[in-house]
Design an enzyme around this catalytic site. Sequence first.
Site, PDB file in Angstrom:
ATOM      1  N   LEU A 127       0.904  -1.156   0.000  1.00  0.00           N
ATOM      2  CA  LEU A 127       0.000   0.000   0.000  1.00  0.00           C
ATOM      3  C   LEU A 127       0.936   1.197   0.000  1.00  0.00           C
ATOM      4  CD1 LEU A 127      -2.948   0.925   0.106  1.00  0.00           C
ATOM      5  CD2 LEU A 127      -2.786   0.929   2.595  1.00  0.00           C
ATOM      6  N   ASP A 128       0.896   2.006  -1.060  1.00  0.00           N
ATOM      7  CA  ASP A 128       1.938   3.013  -1.235  1.00  0.00           C
ATOM      8  C   ASP A 128       2.007   3.985  -0.062  1.00  0.00           C
ATOM      9  OD1 ASP A 128       0.584   5.688  -1.968  1.00  0.00           O
ATOM     10  OD2 ASP A 128      -0.394   4.295  -3.346  1.00  0.00           O
ATOM     11  N   LYS A 129       3.153   4.592   0.088  1.00  0.00           N
ATOM     12  CA  LYS A 129       3.458   5.433   1.249  1.00  0.00           C
ATOM     13  C   LYS A 129       2.448   6.552   1.443  1.00  0.00           C
ATOM     14  CE  LYS A 129       7.256   8.102   3.292  1.00  0.00           C
ATOM     15  NZ  LYS A 129       8.669   8.534   3.128  1.00  0.00           N
TER      16      LYS A 129
ATOM     17  N   SER B  98      -0.674   6.546   0.724  1.00  0.00           N
ATOM     18  CA  SER B  98      -2.040   6.060   0.933  1.00  0.00           C
ATOM     19  C   SER B  98      -2.208   5.494   2.337  1.00  0.00           C
ATOM     20  CB  SER B  98      -2.392   4.985  -0.095  1.00  0.00           C
ATOM     21  OG  SER B  98      -2.270   5.497  -1.412  1.00  0.00           O
TER      22      SER B  98
END
Length: 298
Positions: free
Chosen positions: A104-106, A108
């Site tokens: 889960l990208d930084k 988000s």
Amino acid sequence: MDSSISLNKFISDTGYCSRREADNLIKEGRVLINDQIAQMGNRYDAGDIVEVDGSIIKPPKKDKLIYIALYKPAGITTTSEAHIPGNIIDFVNHPKRIFPIGRLDKDSEGLIFLTNDGDIVNKILRAGNKHEKEYEVRVGRPVAEGFAAKMSSGVQILDTVTAPCKINMTGRSTFKITITQGLNRQIRRMCEALGYNVLTLKRTRIMNISIGNLALGKWRNLSDAEIAILKASVVDSNKTSVASPKAKRVYKTEAKPKPDAEKPAVKVKAKAKIETVIDPKKIKPGSYKDFRKKGKLR
């Protein structure tokens, strides 16, 4: 009967990292097996000595399997690499060695699983299994008519077209989206391709498990019922993973010539598959020796 297992699975089973990260460690020449630089495809037998960055990796104990649901805040990096500031492992600070399932990208926030069960990680991550993930998204301006239709039918990103997905508009600039892929920053890239900047992105559900009332930054153990449903949903998981479109490389074979009355048919061998080989000469002299001096048993 062969009781060996793949080297990446052995490393994953110890809880050191996921299989995908173990593959990367092997490709980078950071893994030794019986004092030799490991290669992709190596297998582990009982009694083999495996080292990662100079530290000996001990065979896994039969500990109770852990399954955690975390409400990840923005700013936390989904990695088990301890040297990266703000990594998700330090943030959770669990007493047992665990690692995240997927990413889960930084920038988000939202639901992400962590576990020490290396088998379930691969089953959940395989794109071919089409496991649903649901997100709430807010973009920087009201969307135009037809936005939902374009998003749901597929958008051109990363040299491919995204798979069909579900879109539910909840406001002029907000919507819910359910996808079954896991391309790098997929939703952000899809919106950018249509001319919209994502302001906030929150993952609210993975498969059968929703974020519910879990507070931002908090985590909980999955219930026995949730784990049972989760495992049941991946019991028929494909045995082979589907590579991302950008990384997938296709090796074609030359067509066999048709035989005729005068010339006999000639067999054409398939082109050899390209393999990545670590050149021991490129490894800095003494690096593993130094690691061993500093390394500790895990």
